[in-house]
Design an enzyme around this catalytic site. Structure first.
Site, short mmCIF file in Angstrom:
data_model
loop_
_atom_site.label_atom_id
_atom_site.label_comp_id
_atom_site.label_asym_id
_atom_site.label_seq_id
_atom_site.Cartn_x
_atom_site.Cartn_y
_atom_site.Cartn_z
N ARG A 155 0.84 -1.20 0.00
CA ARG A 155 0.00 0.00 0.00
C ARG A 155 0.88 1.25 0.00
O ARG A 155 0.58 2.24 -0.70
CB ARG A 155 -0.90 -0.01 1.23
N HIS A 179 1.56 -5.42 12.16
CA HIS A 179 0.55 -5.30 11.11
C HIS A 179 -0.70 -4.78 11.81
O HIS A 179 -1.59 -5.53 12.21
CB HIS A 179 0.29 -6.65 10.45
#
Length: 310
Positions: A155, A179
């Protein structure tokens, strides 16, 4: 005992993430044998049928079947996408403990089958569950790999590619740490073709991009209910790196053993991937601010880890 050869893959969990991964595998011709395992046998059977009907258009033959944990005996890789999602009113620790209990039983069944390959873990919270898989399996740390920040880094690179009108594949940069909400971008080494990005972007823009990466999952979930295509591609990329013995660096979940002063925790860091798993953590220099944020991210993970039923 040598690691299991070949490219047989067993996928545990045929939800949206698992099936997106299976679809990516088939489209890229990464394996000639894929076994789907799910507590919902009808779901697994339906996915096998649907995927198999597309093989005629795939780049190579692939035998896709429904199976059980017994099929892990001769698997090169077992990918775990199974687990429960967080429900309204549940704390993160409630979710952790539910999934840790599931993983304890699941990993035991896989190991009891005679599994001697590599685990890739994708279920959230992935850092904690990667650690749990390592503990429960008693495999060498290099053979338990979490998806880590492979999605977050994708991303990040995509957004930077948009900002600089450059293909994301030519943008080099990492998100490291959890994460989750405490992740951090490594601006100090982010570059395009060796040219540093940090000086070419304002502090406000950096904060905006970091926020977009961090909140991407929340936005996608609010729009369509779940995220699965990009992580499916990320898992396929890790799989390809293993099976092709690539020695490529990917930001996966790896057990730290002293890097930057941290140990006994799985976290997303740039790691060298080859046929027997993680060859080692790559050098990833951090400036003082990044060091502090990285330590904070690890402290958050360790706090949850210490409370979890491990």
């Amino acid at each position: 005992m040598e690691i299991t050869p070949g490219n047989k893959i067993v996928l545990v969990g045929t939800g949206a993430v698992g099936t997106s991964y299976a679809y990516a595998l088939m489209n890229q011709g990464l394996s000639n044998e894929l076994v789907l395992v799910d507590i919902n046998e009808d779901k697994a059977k339906g996915e096998v049928m649907d995927l198999s009907h597309g093989i005629v258009y795939a780049p190579s033959a692939m035998n896709i079947t429904q199976g059980t944990y017994a099929d892990c005996k001769d698997a090169a890789i077992v990918v775990i996408c199974a687990g429960v999602a967080q429900k309204e009113g549940e704390t993160r620790l409630d979710l952790v403990n539910k999934n840790v209990a599931i993983f304890k039983s699941m990993v035991k069944s896989i190991m009891d089958a005679g599994f001697n390959g590599i685990f890739i873990v994708a279920t959230n919270p992935v850092d904690i569950l990667s650690y749990a898989t390592w503990k429960f399996s008693q495999l060498p740390k290099e053979r338990v790999i979490g998806s880590g920040t492979v999605l977050d880094s994708a991303r990040f690179r995509f957004l930077l590619g948009q900002k600089f009108a450059t293909a994301p594949a030519s943008v080099h940069g990492y998100i490291i740490g959890e994460h989750g909400d405490s992740q951090l971008p490594v601006w100090s080494t982010a570059n395009i073709s060796g040219t540093s990005i940090a000086e070419k972007i304002s502090a406000e823009e950096k904060a905006q991009i970091a926020e977009q990466v961090r909140n991407a999952a929340y936005e996608i979930i609010s729009l369509k209910g779940a995220t699965y295509y990009a992580i499916g591609m990320g898992l396929a990329r890790i799989t390809k790196a293993i099976l092709n013995n690539e020695h490529i660096i990917l930001p996966v979940g790896t057990l730290l053993t002293g890097e930057h002063g941290h140990k006994d925790v799985y976290v997303g860091v740039p790691s060298i991937i080859h046929r027997t798993g993680v060859k080692g953590v790559a050098d990833f220099p951090l400036d003082e601010t990044e060091q502090r944020k990285f330590a904070s991210s690890i402290a958050i993970l360790k706090d949850i880890q210490n409370q979890a039923l491990l």
